[in-house]
Design a protein around this motif. Structure first.
Motif, short mmCIF file in Angstrom:
data_model
loop_
_atom_site.label_atom_id
_atom_site.label_comp_id
_atom_site.label_asym_id
_atom_site.label_seq_id
_atom_site.Cartn_x
_atom_site.Cartn_y
_atom_site.Cartn_z
N MET A 1 9.60 -10.91 -5.26
CA MET A 1 8.55 -10.37 -5.86
C MET A 1 7.39 -10.17 -4.71
O MET A 1 7.36 -10.87 -4.00
CB MET A 1 8.19 -11.28 -6.82
N LEU A 2 6.88 -8.97 -5.12
CA LEU A 2 5.77 -8.45 -4.05
C LEU A 2 4.53 -9.50 -4.48
O LEU A 2 4.26 -9.44 -5.61
CB LEU A 2 5.52 -7.16 -3.86
N THR A 3 3.97 -9.87 -3.30
CA THR A 3 2.64 -10.41 -3.60
C THR A 3 1.47 -9.45 -3.43
O THR A 3 1.66 -8.48 -2.99
CB THR A 3 2.44 -11.72 -2.63
N LEU A 4 0.20 -9.90 -3.53
CA LEU A 4 -0.89 -8.90 -3.74
C LEU A 4 -1.04 -8.64 -1.84
O LEU A 4 -1.43 -7.77 -1.48
CB LEU A 4 -2.35 -9.61 -3.91
N GLU A 5 -0.77 -9.70 -1.21
CA GLU A 5 -0.92 -9.42 0.36
C GLU A 5 0.04 -8.54 0.93
O GLU A 5 -0.24 -7.89 1.71
CB GLU A 5 -0.83 -10.77 0.82
N ASP A 6 1.26 -8.71 0.22
CA ASP A 6 2.43 -7.59 0.56
C ASP A 6 2.10 -6.06 0.11
O ASP A 6 2.22 -5.29 1.02
CB ASP A 6 3.73 -7.92 -0.04
N CYS A 7 1.31 -6.13 -0.80
CA CYS A 7 1.02 -4.79 -1.35
C CYS A 7 -0.28 -4.30 -0.46
O CYS A 7 0.14 -3.00 -0.21
CB CYS A 7 0.54 -4.67 -2.83
N ILE A 8 -0.97 -4.94 -0.03
CA ILE A 8 -2.34 -4.62 0.94
C ILE A 8 -1.58 -4.00 2.24
O ILE A 8 -1.92 -3.10 2.87
CB ILE A 8 -3.17 -5.54 1.02
N ALA A 9 -0.60 -4.97 2.80
CA ALA A 9 0.13 -4.62 3.84
C ALA A 9 0.67 -3.14 4.02
O ALA A 9 0.72 -2.51 5.12
CB ALA A 9 0.99 -5.87 4.39
N LEU A 10 1.29 -3.00 2.93
CA LEU A 10 2.31 -1.71 2.65
C LEU A 10 1.04 -0.71 2.48
O LEU A 10 1.52 0.45 2.81
CB LEU A 10 3.21 -1.92 1.54
N SER A 11 -0.06 -0.71 2.13
CA SER A 11 -1.17 0.16 1.79
C SER A 11 -1.57 0.74 2.94
O SER A 11 -2.23 1.80 2.90
CB SER A 11 -1.95 -0.15 0.88
N GLU A 12 -1.49 0.12 4.01
CA GLU A 12 -2.09 0.51 5.57
C GLU A 12 -3.69 0.69 5.39
O GLU A 12 -4.22 1.22 6.01
CB GLU A 12 -1.70 2.19 5.95
N LEU A 13 -4.04 -0.34 4.48
CA LEU A 13 -5.60 -0.58 4.46
C LEU A 13 -5.69 -2.08 4.58
O LEU A 13 -4.74 -2.83 4.44
CB LEU A 13 -6.01 -0.25 2.94
N SER A 14 -6.79 -2.41 5.12
CA SER A 14 -7.36 -3.91 5.07
C SER A 14 -7.75 -4.39 3.66
O SER A 14 -7.73 -3.57 2.86
CB SER A 14 -8.39 -4.14 6.02
#
Length: 102
Positions: free
Chosen positions: A1-14
């Protein structure tokens, strides 16, 4: 399962940029990470994110939240450094030369 931190890292944003989008759009952080990822990969999406952060700065200033406005100015500065396509001054430098007809 993806966490919020994983999704933020994948978004190319801080994380701060994603939180600014969430604040502006009144959506959860996970949705903001997805929306930010979409915008980063659109032609003028980085310019939209820059406008979102500027709107958040204006709202914080209008509400008298000076510390929040200053923090968002730093977020904006870092965003422009990481995503130079959103900076109008550099747009001309980033355009590819036209191909010659053969």
């Amino acid at each position: 399962m993806l966490t919020l931190e994983d999704c933020i890292a994948l978004s190319e944003l801080s994380e701060e940029e994603v939180l600014a989008i969430a604040e502006h759009e009144h959506i959860p952080e996970m949705a903001a990470a997805e929306f930010g990822n979409y915008l980063v990969h659109c032609e003028d999406g980085e310019t939209c994110i820059k406008a979102i952060i500027k709107d958040d700065i204006a709202a914080a200033s209008a509400a008298g939240h000076r510390d929040r406005a200053l923090a968002l100015r730093l977020v904006l500065r870092n965003f422009i450094l990481q995503h130079p396509r959103c900076d109008e001054r550099r747009r001309g430098e980033l355009r590819l030369p036209e191909r010659r007809a053969l």
